[in-house]
Enzyme design. Structure first.
Site: not given
Length: 426
Positions: A278, A357
């Site tokens: 993250e 991602e």
């Protein structure tokens, strides 16, 4: 009219039958030979019974998704071709004296009809999640979330309709450009307030409770030059057993959020990898890039919508009982075009998301220097979420905002075998 509705209904049924065949009759879930025996092989971390349940659950959820997408389209078409949209408009005009209130009333009725038509499918999805022990949410809590979503989306939707139709009347040729220009600050505003106003309506957010873990995250955040006060925990265990973490918001309201299920079910090394992932989104400004990309794509989208809307109204004016582009009864047509176009660009947006991602995975591995934690995290995500390790192609294209679990584990293994890592070990 009946022929058109029957034809549309038949097309929808055939569409549904195709996806039933695709997911339940033709699916080939065989693992590639090159993957067998590796850490990406689901047999190495899931029991045969878990694999079977994950396959069943994923197929049902994917089927519900794909038959749900054109349900709105079918509804909008029926409202137009049957003249119901026109009748609703006339009924509201007779009952309400002011144009502003007439528009609000029309949007409310249309929103209510759409919600009632799609609610059964949403309910089935909720029940499926309960049956497979993914959801822990009570019926009352689920219903509350549905009501909250309606009353959040309704005023936003109403505002958009009021502005768009005012622009269509006043600036018939350039309405799409002015509408897009207004969506830029509006989108930024929504992104800014979402973490502090919208999200707390659904769940409780608070600083991390585990102070020992917090100190480890602080060290990791310091390495990544991220303000530590931007890390939050959210109470999701009352609603789900699934695991998740995400980056949200912009500016001073930008934050990293961890579900409490993630904190409760993973060990510290896995949580630190997730935080590293993250933080990768945070450092690489993926939220801002995604927002900028959305705004650019929406500019092209508004232009295409204008051309399609103009041409479709001209060709179907009589069939759909419309007075012109400015006719509020044409709103279902405008929504139909927006929805179809949005779905059409989904493969592109998903491809961009998968790239981001993958980059965040790489960043998390490099920041934590713990490839094994990354692999174990991906495996646990598959087990707890009953995720298909290697989903069908159409699922990857239209639902794959993340690389598949198999791909993520393989990327982690490649990261370990990369030349720079080999050199570092010498």
């Amino acid at each position: 009219m009946r022929k058109w509705i029957a034809a549309a209904g038949l097309a929808y049924v055939l569409y549904g039958l195709f996806f039933y065949w695709y997911f339940f009759l033709s699916g080939d879930s065989a693992i590639p030979e090159a993957v067998k025996g590796t850490q990406a092989d689901p047999a190495s971390f899931m029991k045969p019974s878990e694999l079977a349940v994950a396959e069943q659950y994923s197929n049902v959820k994917n089927f519900l998704f794909f038959i749900g997408v054109p349900l709105d389209w079918f509804l909008f078409f029926v409202l137009l071709v049957s003249g119901v949209s026109k009748k609703i408009k006339k009924w509201i005009e007779a009952a309400v004296p002011f144009r502003f209130l007439q528009t609000v009333g029309f949007v409310f009725v249309l929103s209510l009809i759409t919600t009632l038509v799609t609610l059964p499918l949403d309910w089935i999805g909720y029940q499926v999640s309960l049956d497979y022990n993914i959801s822990t949410q009570t019926t009352a809590s689920w219903a509350k979330d549905q009501v909250i979503s309606f009353w959040i989306s309704f005023p936003i939707f109403t505002l958009c309709v009021l502005v768009f139709y005012w622009l269509i009347k006043r600036h018939e040729k350039k309405w799409w450009l002015y509408a897009w220009l207004l969506t830029v600050p509006f989108s930024l505003f929504l992104f800014f307030i979402q973490p502090v106003i919208i999200d707390p309506l659904y769940n409780d957010f608070y600083p991390l409770k585990n102070k020992e873990l917090e100190s480890k995250i602080l060290e990791l955040a310091d390495e990544a030059n991220i303000p530590a006060d931007h890390v939050y925990e959210v109470n999701m265990s009352e609603k789900t057993n699934a695991l998740n973490a995400y980056v949200t918001g912009i500016g001073a309201n930008k934050r990293i959020v961890l579900w409490d299920t993630t904190l409760n079910k993973l060990d510290d090394s896995e949580i630190l990898f997730i935080m590293g992932h993250e933080m990768g989104h945070y450092v690489m400004k993926h939220v801002y890039i995604g927002l900028a990309g959305y705004l650019l794509v929406s500019l092209a989208g508004f232009y295409v919508i204008d051309k399609l809307y103009k041409r479709t109204v001209r060709l179907t004016r009589s069939m759909f009982h419309l007075e012109g582009r400015h006719d509020l009864a044409a709103l279902p047509l405008l929504l139909l075009l927006f929805s179809v176009l949005s779905f059409a660009v989904t493969p592109f947006s998903n491809a961009v998301s998968r790239y981001q991602e993958n980059k965040a995975d790489q960043y998390g591995i490099e920041l934590t220097e713990n490839r094994e934690a990354a692999v174990k995290t991906f495996q646990d995500l598959a087990v707890t979420g009953l995720s298909q390790v290697d989903p069908p192609v159409l699922v990857k294209i239209f639902r794959g905002s993340h690389p598949s679990i198999m791909e993520r584990i393989q990327h982690a293994e490649k990261e370990e075998n990369a030349p720079e890592h080999q050199d570092a070990d010498k």
